[in-house]
Design a protein around this motif. Structure first.
Motif, short mmCIF file in Angstrom:
data_model
loop_
_atom_site.label_atom_id
_atom_site.label_comp_id
_atom_site.label_asym_id
_atom_site.label_seq_id
_atom_site.Cartn_x
_atom_site.Cartn_y
_atom_site.Cartn_z
N ARG A 40 2.15 -8.45 -1.12
CA ARG A 40 3.41 -8.17 -0.41
C ARG A 40 3.83 -6.72 -0.69
O ARG A 40 4.70 -6.45 -1.51
N ILE A 41 3.16 -5.79 -0.02
CA ILE A 41 3.42 -4.36 -0.25
C ILE A 41 3.89 -3.71 1.05
O ILE A 41 3.22 -3.82 2.09
N LEU A 42 5.02 -3.05 0.97
CA LEU A 42 5.48 -2.23 2.10
C LEU A 42 5.11 -0.79 1.75
O LEU A 42 5.62 -0.23 0.77
N TYR A 43 4.21 -0.20 2.52
CA TYR A 43 3.71 1.15 2.23
C TYR A 43 4.43 2.14 3.14
O TYR A 43 4.29 2.12 4.36
N LEU A 44 5.22 3.00 2.54
CA LEU A 44 6.03 3.96 3.31
C LEU A 44 5.60 5.40 3.01
O LEU A 44 4.96 5.65 1.99
N PHE A 45 6.02 6.30 3.88
CA PHE A 45 5.72 7.72 3.70
C PHE A 45 7.02 8.53 3.64
O PHE A 45 7.91 8.33 4.47
N TYR A 46 7.04 9.44 2.68
CA TYR A 46 8.19 10.34 2.52
C TYR A 46 8.49 11.07 3.83
O TYR A 46 9.65 11.20 4.25
N GLU A 47 7.44 11.54 4.48
CA GLU A 47 7.62 12.34 5.70
C GLU A 47 8.27 11.51 6.81
O GLU A 47 9.11 12.02 7.56
N ASP A 48 7.90 10.22 6.89
CA ASP A 48 8.52 9.33 7.89
C ASP A 48 10.00 9.12 7.55
O ASP A 48 10.85 9.06 8.44
N MET A 49 10.29 8.99 6.27
CA MET A 49 11.68 8.76 5.84
C MET A 49 12.54 9.96 6.21
O MET A 49 13.69 9.83 6.60
N LYS A 50 11.93 11.12 6.06
CA LYS A 50 12.66 12.35 6.37
C LYS A 50 12.85 12.49 7.89
O LYS A 50 13.90 12.90 8.36
N GLU A 51 11.81 12.13 8.62
CA GLU A 51 11.85 12.27 10.08
C GLU A 51 12.91 11.35 10.69
O GLU A 51 13.66 11.78 11.57
N ASP A 52 12.94 10.12 10.23
CA ASP A 52 13.86 9.14 10.83
C ASP A 52 14.28 8.13 9.77
O ASP A 52 13.75 7.01 9.71
N PRO A 53 15.24 8.53 8.91
CA PRO A 53 15.61 7.63 7.81
C PRO A 53 16.07 6.25 8.27
O PRO A 53 15.73 5.25 7.65
#
Ligand code: A3P
Length: 304
Positions: free
Chosen positions: A196-209
């Motif tokens: 059960r892992i949600l894999y996120l990217f810093y760049e995506d968070m910055k683009e559209d938090p």
């Protein structure tokens, strides 16, 4: 433990530019390494939430987002304590009488939110056994390197980074705390569909938090109103967090983290690597990167 006491220990050199020692080939502080048996046998609980990252990938940011979600957007509740006391950093070990991550985690009532920088193969097996939810955040290598370099300059609890040139080589060789960035992001990527892992990217968070916070909400099976969601976006923005003493590490004595050398909340921008790498350094880095990441389905954006 008072901050003054921490300062005393610091001045006594108890953890000033600490010694390092490997755990299964991964560079760690000696303090972590010496306590490894206890860390490895850490007992996770089924309702633990783990935030896992390579150092400087946006851990603190994600911690604040998760805390805001868990407290329905009540920023005052999120100011109840420093980030590191709200979410124990399980492997982080300090000399007694200072509290280590294990002490904090074991004393915390459930449901707990925990933090780790461990590479996937060193995660205490109880997290897999208990099928804990894990949020992994990855950030592109060059920005991670820049951020880690400045952090290592200002934080006396981690080894001195040496010169910029030396640090690039140490990072490429994985001779930094928590080991190779390349193995870390790839190792967690390989496990993401098996657990059960949600894999996120810093760049995506910055683009559209907002979009990325919605992913976290779904993963945590939580719902908030649009108004609360907007509040979470605002409260966890770089500018607001930069001035939040419970999230920006400024409550630590300056002999431990010296924000005048480089603030913990430094730039918060994808693409800042361009202000550090020369063209030649960037090309050499990319050449080595392509070799190390060959065949991988994991891709990063180096600017947004
Ligand atoms: P920079 O040094 O590039 O500014 P970690 O929490 O994993 O140690 O990561 C720290 C990095 O995340 C730092 O990067 C810090 O500025 C950045 N950061 C922290 N909060 C942020 C936020 N709300 N938005 C964007 N970046 C943030």
């Amino acid at each position: 433990m008072s901050l003054e006491k921490m300062e005393d220990l610091q001045l006594e050199g108890k953890y000033l530019q600490p010694e390092t020692k490997e755990v299964n080939g991964i560079l760690m502080t000696k303090l972590i390494s010496d306590k490894w048996d206890q860390i490895w046998s850490f007992q996770a609980k089924p309702d633990d939430l783990l935030i896992a990252t390579y150092a400087k990938a946006g851990t603190t940011w994600t911690q604040e987002i998760v805390d805001m979600i868990q407290h329905d957007g009540d920023e005052l509740k999120c100011q109840r304590a420093n980030t590191y006391d709200r979410h124990p950093f399980i492997e982080w070990t300090l000399p007694p009488p200072l509290k280590s991550g294990l002490d904090l985690a074991n004393a915390m009532p459930s449901p707990r939110t925990l933090k780790t920088h461990l590479p996937v193969q060193l995660l205490p097996p109880s997290f897999w056994k208990e099928n804990c939810k894990i949020i992994y955040v990855a950030r592109n290598a060059k920005d991670c390197l820049v951020s880690y370099y400045h952090f290592s300059r200002m934080n006396k609890m981690v080894p001195d980074p040496g010169t910029w040139e030396e640090y690039i080589e140490a990072f490429k060789a994985g001779k930094v705390l928590w080991g190779s960035w390349y193995d870390h992001v790839q190792g967690w990527w390989d496990q993401k569909d098996k657990h059960r892992i949600l894999y996120l990217f810093y760049e995506d968070m910055k683009e559209d938090p907002k979009r990325e916070i919605r992913k976290i909400l779904k993963f945590l099976e939580k719902e908030v109103t649009e108004e609360v969601l907007d509040k979470i976006v605002y409260h966890t923005s770089f500018q607001v967090m930069k001035h939040n003493p419970m999230a920006n590490y400024t409550t630590l004595p300056s002999s431990i983290m010296d924000h005048s050398i480089s603030p913990f909340m430094r730039k918060g921008m994808p693409g800042d690597w361009k202000n550090h790498f020369t063209v030649a350094q960037s090309e050499a880095f990319d050449k080595d990167y392509r070799k190390k990441m060959a065949g991988s389905t994991l891709t990063f954006r180096t600017e947004v």
